[in-house]
Every structure is written in C-alpha cells, then in structure tokens.
Scaffold this active site. Structure first.
Site, short mmCIF file in Angstrom:
data_model
loop_
_atom_site.label_atom_id
_atom_site.label_comp_id
_atom_site.label_asym_id
_atom_site.label_seq_id
_atom_site.Cartn_x
_atom_site.Cartn_y
_atom_site.Cartn_z
N HIS A 189 0.83 -1.20 0.00
CA HIS A 189 0.00 0.00 0.00
C HIS A 189 0.88 1.27 0.00
O HIS A 189 0.89 2.02 0.97
CB HIS A 189 -0.88 -0.04 1.25
CG HIS A 189 -2.10 0.83 1.19
ND1 HIS A 189 -2.04 2.20 1.10
CD2 HIS A 189 -3.41 0.53 1.19
CE1 HIS A 189 -3.25 2.69 1.07
NE2 HIS A 189 -4.10 1.72 1.12
N GLU A 296 -0.75 1.24 -5.63
CA GLU A 296 -0.55 0.05 -4.80
C GLU A 296 -0.58 -1.22 -5.66
O GLU A 296 -1.62 -1.55 -6.25
CB GLU A 296 -1.65 0.00 -3.74
CG GLU A 296 -1.87 1.30 -3.00
CD GLU A 296 -3.25 1.41 -2.40
OE1 GLU A 296 -3.90 0.36 -2.19
OE2 GLU A 296 -3.69 2.53 -2.13
#
Ligand code: TA6
Length: 322
Positions: A189, A296
C-alpha cells in the site's frame, strides 16, 4: 566516490574496506534502518514491516507519511508502505476472511527481522555496496490470539525490502505451512510523496478494466486510452491491460517521478482521499492529500489459493527518476 558532508562517519573510518551499507536496529528493537554508501536510506518498523521512510542519495524523501501517523505499534501506519494480507479491504462474503479487520493483520502484527544481505556494485571503482536487502518474517506463531481466531491457518511470510541506488524493491513469499488449503489477497500500500496532485498523470493504466469504489453503487468500467489524472477522491482497483508485469508510471508536471514495475501482482490500486482526509484523525496535514498518491501493486481481485506446502511469490520495484 562523491564525498558528502552527511556521509556516515563509519564509512570514512574503515580504511581499505569498500564502503558498506550500514544497517542498524533502534528504538528498543522496533525499527531497522539502512544507509547505502551513496546515501540512499530506508527506515522500517517491525510493526507491520512498515517502511516509513525511503530517501534518495540527496536525502529527498520519496514516501508520504502523515504527520499524525501512529508509530508506536498501536495502530496501522498512515503512510509509507503498509502491507495488506490476507485480505484487501474487508470481505464479508468470503467466509474464511470475513472476521478479519480492514486489510488483514500483516500491517498490525510485529514481524521478525531475519537479517540483511548486500551486493557489491560492479560499476563504481571502490566496489562499495550498491544495494542492501532486509528480510522480515511473519508466521502464525507471531499473531495475536484475535488474529489467529479470525484466520486460523498455518502460514509463513517472508518480506524482502531491497534498497538500491536506482530504486526500492519489495517482494513477498507466501507459504502454506499447514495441511489445509487457504486463500489470500496481498498488496503493498505505497503512499508516494509528490509536490502537487493537480500536476500528476499516471500511465500504464490505459484502456484497462477498473472497479471504481467512489461511485455508488461501486461500478466496473474500462479506463480511457489516455493517462489518469487526479481531480477528486479516487479509489480504483485496476487490472492493467498490459498484464501483471506491465509498469505504471507516475509523472509530475510532465516529468517521470516514479515507475512501479510489478512481478505477479495483477492489480494496481490508485487512491487519493481528497478532502475526505479532513475526517481521518491520523491524516495530517488535512491538505496533505495534495502531496500524496497511493499507487498500490497487489493481487486483490479474486483469491490466490495455496494447497498445503505451496508457495506464492510477488513483488514490485519502485524506480525514481533522478
Ligand atoms: O487504498 C485503497 C483503500 O482500500 C481505500 O479504500 C482506503 O480505505 C485506503 O485503502 C486506506 O485504508 P485504511 O484502512 O488504511 O484507512
């Protein structure tokens, strides 16, 4: 080798030995940091194996970290590169992971530091280290009772972070250590630091199917053939038309800033909370959404299934345009 005032003194104090990467464990054994002889640096919390800082040779920070990020191991970190496993978001319709919190337990568990390895540069005359790899591990035995109860499977993760002169590589090996098959999702992330969200364009996601989590109801559509620009809250899960290894590039003001290369990570999530950031207690400054973009890399559409003893590997390389 170019000398710099900030060069760690240890480097100059070791006559004869080619300059080596410096790796330190600090903050009561809760953080691992590394610095290359050329100045690139990284800092990683053992909590979540969360990268909280990545600097290039000039000392410029490449990751966005909230000024109110909680770094004491009591809450998932707002910024850097948190890890998502074994579920992306929440999965109320997926029985095996429906009891897990958003994004699973990897980012809120304490990982073990397994060690470092370096590789010497072939190029530079002094043969100093051109990269350093830091390995982290998480297994069922590291989990809280609550996590074990929510996801009672035997697993092992090896997360490798390689700091190089040209970029940052993060890769994950997932292994089923038990007798029963199980499924997972995984994602890195990454909060990338930028100067101005209005000057950003993202390529590598053209003409691709994506799920838009901002629309109500959530919708799936195909992106246009041009670059993606961010003009409001954005929360999209792309399956890039170029496949699981096609690069995604973030440019700012027409100049390449980051290129994200992927290995075995089929999806790319693009997220910017826009003004919703104001309602996020750990997102600071509230206007900080103008200085970050989450791109991400992950395997989050559908589920990766591992039979007993099987492993899965995937990773990303984030290169910076110097
Ligand atoms: O990045 C995609 C996403 O799933 C968004 O929907 C948003 O929830 C973001 O992750 C942050 O999630 P967090 O649990 O860290 O607040």
């Amino acid at each position: 080798m170019v000398d710099r005032p900030k060069k760690p003194s240890a480097l100059s104090a070791t006559p004869g030995l080619a300059p080596q990467a410096q790796v330190n464990i600090s903050h009561s054994n809760s953080r691992v940091s590394a610095v290359l002889p050329t100045g690139e640096a990284i800092e990683i919390l053992l909590y979540g194996a969360t990268i909280i800082s990545w600097k290039d040779a000039t000392g410029a920070e490449k990751l966005w970290l909230s000024e109110k990020a909680v770094l004491d191991g009591t809450k998932a970190v707002r910024g850097g590169i948190p890890l998502v496993f074994p579920v992306f978001g929440t999965a109320p319709d997926h029985a095996a992971t429906s009891a897990l919190p958003q994004h699973g337990f990897a980012r809120t568990s304490r990982w073990e530091f397994l060690g470092k390895s370096t590789s010497e540069s072939s190029g530079s005359k002094d043969g100093g280290d051109s990269s350093v790899k830091l390995d982290f591990g998480l297994s069922s035995s590291n989990l809280s009772d609550a996590s074990k109860k929510a996801w009672p499977y035997q697993f092992g993760l090896i997360y490798s972070v390689t700091l190089g002169k040209d970029g940052l590589t993060t890769s994950m090996v997932v292994r089923n250590e038990g007798e029963a098959a199980w499924e997972f999702q995984v994602l890195m992330h990454s909060y990338l630091k930028i100067d101005d969200i209005s000057a950003i364009s993202i390529t590598g996601l053209e003409s691709s199917s994506y799920t838009d989590k901002v629309t109500d109801p959530i919708s799936t559509t195909t992106s246009p053939s041009g670059p993606l620009t961010i003009t409001g809250k954005t929360d999209r899960v792309y399956t890039p038309a170029g496949g699981a290894n096609a690069p995604v590039t973030v440019s700012e003001g027409g100049k390449k800033k980051f290129t994200i290369g992927r290995d075995n990570l089929n999806e790319v999530v693009v997220w910017n909370p826009w003004v919703d950031a104001k309602s996020m207690a750990d997102f600071a400054p509230a206007e900080g959404y103008k200085n970050m973009i989450c791109v991400e890399a992950g395997a989050v559409k559908g589920w990766q299934k591992l039979e007993a003893g099987e492993t899965w590997e995937g990773g990303q390389v984030i290169s910076t345009a110097n």
